[in-house]
Scaffold this motif. Structure first.
Motif, PDB file in Angstrom:
ATOM      1  N   ARG A 185      -3.338 -41.310   5.029  1.00  0.00           N
ATOM      2  CA  ARG A 185      -2.889 -41.139   3.642  1.00  0.00           C
ATOM      3  C   ARG A 185      -1.406 -41.411   3.445  1.00  0.00           C
ATOM      4  NH1 ARG A 185      -6.782 -42.477   0.832  1.00  0.00           N
ATOM      5  NH2 ARG A 185      -8.704 -41.719   1.764  1.00  0.00           N
ATOM      6  N   LEU A 186      -0.827 -42.234   4.327  1.00  0.00           N
ATOM      7  CA  LEU A 186       0.609 -42.502   4.175  1.00  0.00           C
ATOM      8  C   LEU A 186       0.929 -43.244   2.884  1.00  0.00           C
ATOM      9  CD1 LEU A 186       1.980 -43.353   7.725  1.00  0.00           C
ATOM     10  CD2 LEU A 186       2.795 -41.579   6.154  1.00  0.00           C
ATOM     11  N   GLU A 187       0.019 -44.075   2.397  1.00  0.00           N
ATOM     12  CA  GLU A 187       0.293 -44.777   1.133  1.00  0.00           C
ATOM     13  C   GLU A 187       0.487 -43.769  -0.001  1.00  0.00           C
ATOM     14  OE1 GLU A 187      -3.186 -47.259   0.940  1.00  0.00           O
ATOM     15  OE2 GLU A 187      -2.115 -48.993   1.759  1.00  0.00           O
ATOM     16  N   GLN A 188      -0.367 -42.753  -0.019  1.00  0.00           N
ATOM     17  CA  GLN A 188      -0.249 -41.739  -1.062  1.00  0.00           C
ATOM     18  C   GLN A 188       1.029 -40.912  -0.884  1.00  0.00           C
ATOM     19  OE1 GLN A 188      -3.081 -42.509   0.487  1.00  0.00           O
ATOM     20  NE2 GLN A 188      -4.420 -43.113  -1.186  1.00  0.00           N
ATOM     21  N   VAL A 189       1.378 -40.641   0.375  1.00  0.00           N
ATOM     22  CA  VAL A 189       2.605 -39.881   0.631  1.00  0.00           C
ATOM     23  C   VAL A 189       3.823 -40.679   0.154  1.00  0.00           C
ATOM     24  CG1 VAL A 189       4.093 -38.932   2.453  1.00  0.00           C
ATOM     25  CG2 VAL A 189       1.608 -38.588   2.562  1.00  0.00           C
ATOM     26  N   LEU A 190       3.850 -41.978   0.491  1.00  0.00           N
ATOM     27  CA  LEU A 190       4.975 -42.808   0.046  1.00  0.00           C
ATOM     28  C   LEU A 190       5.025 -42.877  -1.480  1.00  0.00           C
ATOM     29  CD1 LEU A 190       5.087 -45.876   2.486  1.00  0.00           C
ATOM     30  CD2 LEU A 190       6.458 -43.783   2.527  1.00  0.00           C
ATOM     31  N   ARG A 238       3.907 -40.692  -3.635  1.00  0.00           N
ATOM     32  CA  ARG A 238       4.296 -39.397  -4.195  1.00  0.00           C
ATOM     33  C   ARG A 238       5.771 -39.100  -3.964  1.00  0.00           C
ATOM     34  NH1 ARG A 238       5.996 -36.233  -6.483  1.00  0.00           N
ATOM     35  NH2 ARG A 238       5.270 -34.224  -7.300  1.00  0.00           N
ATOM     36  N   ARG A 239       6.349 -39.741  -2.943  1.00  0.00           N
ATOM     37  CA  ARG A 239       7.782 -39.572  -2.677  1.00  0.00           C
ATOM     38  C   ARG A 239       8.652 -40.337  -3.666  1.00  0.00           C
ATOM     39  NH1 ARG A 239      10.408 -41.595   1.617  1.00  0.00           N
ATOM     40  NH2 ARG A 239      12.059 -40.078   1.318  1.00  0.00           N
TER      41      ARG A 239
END
Lengths: 277, 277
Positions: A148-153, A155-156
């Motif tokens: 889920r790094l795409e979502q983390v990026l 959301r950042r």
């Protein structure tokens, strides 16, 4: 993560913690489900179990027995009756170093209970467009996997508390979803939501709306979303959340949003209690 | 994962295990490095630290102090002098539920030591083409992040022990790498390797080869790879591994492979001991 109660398992047996070498941590090799709890029961349980099982088939993970899962969740809920959200994380467990999965995996599992999220703003959500795009990956599309790094990026990209969610495009520039919710747009008198065959998550509330015949899948361009008569986001925890604003575009309350929220509250009583936004 | 020694940390303090709610497990929100150990020391340490720091910048993670990291690794190596491989996993630690990163993360870290991998076959590697493709995601390309389901799916495509690695294409059908190694192809008298600006990992051995002026980046089609005069794979643990076969295409030993292996062994003594394949 503020949790009201947590329990971890390996191969179905309770453990104090997963191994630091679990493949869920090493590679994101696993799946999760996030469920609304209502009166101590998971809402849409069968749909969550069905999506988890579908994910297990795609990843080649052994699917735990659904009755056993439900029993463990119930036991944990008894410890924290005030919880509003349950998360279930399932991993491939430990294996040798390297990507090759173990032949006889002892899956890791974490169950955790959390407070309900804050109530949404009474006049609807304020959205932005995210710059981070979702890569096109049909092999993983639709699954609620642990990568889920795409979502983390995405959301950042903002920390303004007045911006509630961000909409994401795919690698081709088509609209897919919000970072943690599916998107529905009211266009020419019908509700449309992007397919999740190339990226995005097949959300449980989204699935309910489609199965109820209240919406259909359609590829959406950003300008179609901006020009829609109404928008809402939805997920299994928060139900249907009307959108008030997307960047500089404003919407006022639309009867088509009321109609789907009313229908959801009628058919899934867990979503009645919030009342209309 | 067979480990000879493991140690976990949160916010720099030793802990028995990471939290089951660590974002590394929940979202793959973190990075890793896999290092060769030689005489109890990590090989290419500065390059691994530089890549980790670059990943931290891209993900917005706090980079641990490199001297402290090295000290912890040394202390662990003293416990398992026979280890041949070290893995360092760095995560964003715990946060609230949801993708928004915590404002003051207490990063999670796992150090683990492992045996050396089995020696490569004396006559070179046997490769296949993988069906699973690498999605184009410039925001994450080059990083050794924890979102590795594509590699897991690709590695699951075969279990024939006589197939040693699989080559992966990107979403556009261009060649990128093997599941756990970079690829170099000898074309028209020079070594070429695909760029990693849209997907793939900027491998440390790959970086050494490019910095040494022994190769250059070029986008490669599958047919160019199949028609190359020679191929090798490389990574930081195993060094340079000649390729003998890709599907139905065979290669015999090529002096251009010998030349780069000889140069590597001369400049990085850790890679001398295996002797020529």
């Amino acid at each position: 993560m503020r949790a009201l109660a947590v329990r971890a398992f390996v191969g179905g047996e309770p453990v104090p913690a997963l191994s630091p070498l679990d493949r869920g941590l090493a590679y994101g090799d696993g799946l999760f489900e996030t469920m609304r709890l209502h009166a101590g029961q998971p809402v849409w349980w069968e749909a969550h179990v069905a999506r988890l099982a579908a994910g297990c088939r795609r990843l080649g993970l052994p699917m735990p027995d659904a009755g056993w899962l439900r029993g463990q969740l119930q036991a944990l809920c008894a410890q924290a009756p005030q919880a509003g959200v349950a998360r279930l994380t399932l991993t491939r467990g430990e294996g040798d170093r390297g990507y090759a999965p173990p032949e006889q995996p002892a899956p890791g599992m974490v169950l955790s209970l959390h407070p309900s999220p804050p109530a949404p703003p009474a006049d609807g959500l304020n959205l932005r467009w995210c710059h981070t795009r979702l890569a096109l990956q049909p092999a993983l599309a639709g699954l609620k996997h642990l990568n889920r790094l795409e979502q983390v990026l995405a959301r950042r990209e903002w920390n303004d508390p007045d911006v509630h969610e961000g909409l994401m495009l795919d690698g081709d520039g088509l609209v897919v979803c919000a970072t943690a919710a599916n998107l529905f747009a009211y266009v020419d008198g019908e509700w449309l939501t992007p397919p999740v065959d190339r990226c995005g998550v097949a959300g449980v509330c989204r699935g309910w709306l489609l199965a109820a015949g209240l919406a259909r899948e359609a590829r959406l361009r950003p300008e179609t979303v901006e020009a829609a008569a109404a928008l809402f986001l939805c997920n299994a925890v928060r139900g249907i959340l009307p959108v008030r604003r997307l960047e500089s575009r404003d919407w006022s309350a639309h009867p088509a949003v009321w109609a789907v929220r009313e229908r959801l509250g009628r058919e899934v009583p867990a979503f009645l209690e919030r009342g209309p936004v």
